[in-house]
Write an enzyme that holds these catalytic residues in place. Structure first.
Site, mmCIF file in Angstrom:
data_model
loop_
_atom_site.group_PDB
_atom_site.id
_atom_site.type_symbol
_atom_site.label_atom_id
_atom_site.label_comp_id
_atom_site.label_asym_id
_atom_site.label_seq_id
_atom_site.Cartn_x
_atom_site.Cartn_y
_atom_site.Cartn_z
ATOM 1 N N HIS A 1 -37.786 42.822 5.593
ATOM 2 C CA HIS A 1 -37.097 42.524 4.329
ATOM 3 C C HIS A 1 -37.554 43.382 3.154
ATOM 4 O O HIS A 1 -37.016 43.284 2.061
ATOM 5 C CB HIS A 1 -37.250 41.045 3.956
ATOM 6 C CG HIS A 1 -38.627 40.702 3.472
ATOM 7 N ND1 HIS A 1 -39.654 40.416 4.315
ATOM 8 C CD2 HIS A 1 -39.133 40.617 2.225
ATOM 9 C CE1 HIS A 1 -40.753 40.165 3.624
ATOM 10 N NE2 HIS A 1 -40.465 40.286 2.349
HETATM 11 C C1 UD1 Z 1 -38.835 38.722 -2.693
HETATM 12 C C2 UD1 Z 1 -40.111 39.361 -3.210
HETATM 13 C C3 UD1 Z 1 -40.923 39.882 -2.046
HETATM 14 C C4 UD1 Z 1 -41.147 38.824 -1.001
HETATM 15 C C5 UD1 Z 1 -39.825 38.203 -0.601
HETATM 16 C C6 UD1 Z 1 -40.104 37.053 0.302
HETATM 17 C C7 UD1 Z 1 -39.912 40.423 -5.402
HETATM 18 C C8 UD1 Z 1 -39.828 41.708 -6.130
HETATM 19 N N1 UD1 Z 1 -39.809 40.488 -4.072
HETATM 20 O O1 UD1 Z 1 -38.051 39.752 -2.095
HETATM 21 O O2 UD1 Z 1 -42.184 40.316 -2.524
HETATM 22 O O3 UD1 Z 1 -41.766 39.390 0.100
HETATM 23 O O4 UD1 Z 1 -39.141 37.721 -1.744
HETATM 24 O O5 UD1 Z 1 -39.064 36.673 1.086
HETATM 25 O O6 UD1 Z 1 -40.064 39.394 -6.002
HETATM 26 N N2 UD1 Z 1 -30.900 36.381 -1.291
HETATM 27 C C9 UD1 Z 1 -30.029 35.426 -0.818
HETATM 28 N N3 UD1 Z 1 -30.460 34.126 -0.842
HETATM 29 C C10 UD1 Z 1 -31.676 33.740 -1.298
HETATM 30 C C11 UD1 Z 1 -32.527 34.727 -1.781
HETATM 31 C C12 UD1 Z 1 -32.124 36.060 -1.773
HETATM 32 O O7 UD1 Z 1 -28.924 35.705 -0.380
HETATM 33 O O8 UD1 Z 1 -32.009 32.538 -1.274
HETATM 34 C C13 UD1 Z 1 -30.442 37.802 -1.226
HETATM 35 C C14 UD1 Z 1 -29.693 38.244 -2.468
HETATM 36 O O9 UD1 Z 1 -28.708 39.135 -2.068
HETATM 37 C C15 UD1 Z 1 -30.772 38.992 -3.250
HETATM 38 C C16 UD1 Z 1 -31.622 39.598 -2.151
HETATM 39 O O10 UD1 Z 1 -31.601 38.642 -1.100
HETATM 40 O O11 UD1 Z 1 -30.247 39.957 -4.123
HETATM 41 C C17 UD1 Z 1 -33.049 39.890 -2.553
HETATM 42 O O12 UD1 Z 1 -33.684 38.724 -3.072
HETATM 43 P P1 UD1 Z 1 -34.904 38.860 -4.110
HETATM 44 O O13 UD1 Z 1 -35.460 37.532 -4.397
HETATM 45 O O14 UD1 Z 1 -34.511 39.695 -5.266
HETATM 46 O O15 UD1 Z 1 -35.955 39.733 -3.331
HETATM 47 P P2 UD1 Z 1 -36.505 39.557 -1.848
HETATM 48 O O16 UD1 Z 1 -36.083 40.750 -1.073
HETATM 49 O O17 UD1 Z 1 -36.203 38.227 -1.339
HETATM 50 N N1 UDP Z 2 -41.600 32.877 7.155
HETATM 51 C C1 UDP Z 2 -40.883 31.763 7.564
HETATM 52 N N2 UDP Z 2 -39.640 31.939 8.116
HETATM 53 C C2 UDP Z 2 -39.097 33.172 8.281
HETATM 54 C C3 UDP Z 2 -39.834 34.299 7.880
HETATM 55 C C4 UDP Z 2 -41.077 34.127 7.310
HETATM 56 O O1 UDP Z 2 -41.362 30.636 7.445
HETATM 57 O O2 UDP Z 2 -37.949 33.246 8.791
HETATM 58 C C5 UDP Z 2 -42.935 32.688 6.561
HETATM 59 C C6 UDP Z 2 -44.048 33.404 7.257
HETATM 60 O O3 UDP Z 2 -44.555 32.653 8.321
HETATM 61 C C7 UDP Z 2 -45.063 33.594 6.131
HETATM 62 C C8 UDP Z 2 -44.183 33.760 4.926
HETATM 63 O O4 UDP Z 2 -42.907 33.246 5.270
HETATM 64 O O5 UDP Z 2 -45.839 32.434 5.975
HETATM 65 C C9 UDP Z 2 -44.081 35.198 4.574
HETATM 66 O O6 UDP Z 2 -43.094 35.374 3.636
HETATM 67 P P1 UDP Z 2 -42.218 36.673 3.524
HETATM 68 O O7 UDP Z 2 -42.294 37.468 4.766
HETATM 69 O O8 UDP Z 2 -40.885 36.238 3.063
HETATM 70 O O9 UDP Z 2 -42.877 37.429 2.280
HETATM 71 P P2 UDP Z 2 -44.183 38.330 2.110
HETATM 72 O O10 UDP Z 2 -45.339 37.638 2.735
HETATM 73 O O11 UDP Z 2 -43.887 39.647 2.736
HETATM 74 O O12 UDP Z 2 -44.300 38.466 0.647
#
Ligand code: UD1
Ligand code: UDP
Length: 374
Positions: A225
């Site tokens: 992601h």
């Molecule tokens: C964010 C964090 C990242 C973390 C990740 C965990 C920042 C800069 N990034 O990235 O560090 O690892 O969360 O998962 O804060 N979206 C949906 N539904 C949701 C959430 C997101 O559809 O519930 C989609 C939207 O299109 C959105 C995109 O995902 O634009 C990105 O979501 P965003 O929260 O901006 O960043 P993440 O990639 O989730």
């Molecule tokens: N995780 C989860 N379901 C998923 C993917 C990740 O519960 O489908 C959990 C994972 O076990 C870990 C946390 O989410 O505890 C990590 O979050 P993510 O990978 O979204 O973000 P990051 O750690 O890279 O910021």
């Protein structure tokens, strides 16, 4: 200690520290990893302090959000700011604005933020600009790659926090190198607390292996992601090509990645070749991780969990903030090149001993205890 002894000790503690009872702490979260880190800390904080939870709304889909509150028993947030998705500027700016309003109303003694998301940075900034102490859980981590939005969030959050709760000794050293020594505490990693508590529950409750018809160690688990992988067509295509060659992969797909795969025309190809599923809850994820043959990921949290479960991890990045996992030989950084990913999926066999680097599962207690001493 009998119940009446415990009660007596508690009353004595309240009389000796009346200020502790009144201490109001606002915890700010918004994204999936924030919720997992909040759970063990909130549980401890609520034994001693008045905690208010603010949810920025960064993640909002059921399986990225509510599912974690339900599974981890996190109390319903007191405030939902409903910011949602958008550019970094929009998201961080709106969160800052809306969090500030809550903090002005609630006047907390301290604001707690977690990890490295935009919600983390916005929460810390909103606090310090109102002269409220910010405390950072998971402070001091560095990938030294400023193109990662998370790296900017970590550095800035650390530099404006009064209390820095570090998961590892490396994190403490990183802060020292940047001139931050005051307010730094080595607590261990709160994600170990969450994992230790929930794996027992997952073993009893999760049915994911049966549902997906999986046998332990016969499948790879993948998560992707990170913006640098999803937002770059050639990197994402190269990862998809590797996954299609490896085949036996379960891939809980982040909504950001699903969107990009569809945009680039890679979705159908991947769905036909491997098990692409919706993001799973924490309990199912722990079971999928623990029983995987190997894990392919660009997630920070997943690299750490792979290490704790002693599952070989192939990281689809060039850098990591969890350097100990690589130093100990359980994690290998391969980037996004197909050939390297496939090669490591076949050949990577960790041999190294593991050090005890992430703590003992009592990090949440330490955070509470340190705040209580202030
Ligand atoms: C964010 C964090 C990242 C973390 C990740 C965990 C920042 C800069 N990034 O990235 O560090 O690892 O969360 O998962 O804060 N979206 C949906 N539904 C949701 C959430 C997101 O559809 O519930 C989609 C939207 O299109 C959105 C995109 O995902 O634009 C990105 O979501 P965003 O929260 O901006 O960043 P993440 O990639 O989730
Ligand atoms: N995780 C989860 N379901 C998923 C993917 C990740 O519960 O489908 C959990 C994972 O076990 C870990 C946390 O989410 O505890 C990590 O979050 P993510 O990978 O979204 O973000 P990051 O750690 O890279 O910021």
């Amino acid at each position: 200690m009998t119940l009446s002894d415990r009660l007596e000790a508690k009353i004595k503690d309240i009389l000796e520290h009346p200020e502790r009872r009144q201490m109001k702490i606002v915890s700010i979260v918004g994204a999936r990893p924030n919720f997992i880190k909040l759970a063990p800390v909130s549980k401890e904080l609520r034994k001693e302090f008045d905690e208010i939870i603010v949810h920025t709304g960064q993640h909002y889909d059921y399986e990225m959000n509510k599912l974690f509150f339900d599974e981890l028993g996190i109390p319903e947030p007191d405030y939902h700011l409903g910011v949602g998705s958008g550019s970094h500027g929009y998201q961080t700016g709106e969160m800052l604005k809306r969090t500030e309003e809550v903090l002005i109303k609630e006047k907390p003694d301290m604001v707690l933020v977690f990890g490295d998301t935009n919600s983390t940075l916005a929460g810390a900034l909103a606090a310090v600009k109102l002269h409220i102490k910010a405390a950072h859980v998971e402070a001091g981590l560095r990938s030294y790659d400023k193109k990662m939005p998370e790296e900017i969030n970590r550095v800035l959050t650390d530099h404006c926090s009064a209390l820095l709760f570090c998961p590892t000794e490396t994190a403490v050293k990183n802060l020292k190198n940047e001139g931050i020594a005051k307010g730094v505490y080595l607590t261990g990693d709160v994600m170990v607390d969450a994992l230790q508590e929930n794996i027992k529950i997952a073993e009893k409750k999760s049915k994911i292996l049966d549902e997906l018809n999986l046998n332990p160690e016969e499948y790879y688990l993948a998560t992707v992601h990170r913006a640098e992988n999803t937002d770059d067509f050639s990197r994402l295509k190269s990862i998809v090509d590797a996954f299609c060659e490896i085949r036996h992969i379960v891939f809980p797909c982040h909504p950001r990645t699903e969107k990009c795969l569809k945009e680039y025309g890679l979705w159908n190809k991947l769905k036909n070749m491997i098990k692409v599923i919706k993001p799973v809850g924490y309990l199912d994820m722990l079971m999928l991780e623990k029983n995987a043959r190997k894990i392919l990921t660009d997630s920070g949290g997943v690299q750490k969990e792979a290490y704790i479960f002693k599952v070989p991890c192939i990281t689809l990045r060039e850098t990591t903030e969890w350097v100990e996992t690589v130093e100990d030989g359980w994690n290998v950084l391969v980037g996004a090149e197909s050939k390297k990913i496939v090669g490591m999926a076949n050949d990577f066999e960790p041999k190294g001993e593991q050090r005890d680097v992430f703590g003992d599962g009592k990090a949440g207690e330490r955070v509470e205890e340190i705040i209580g001493r202030l």
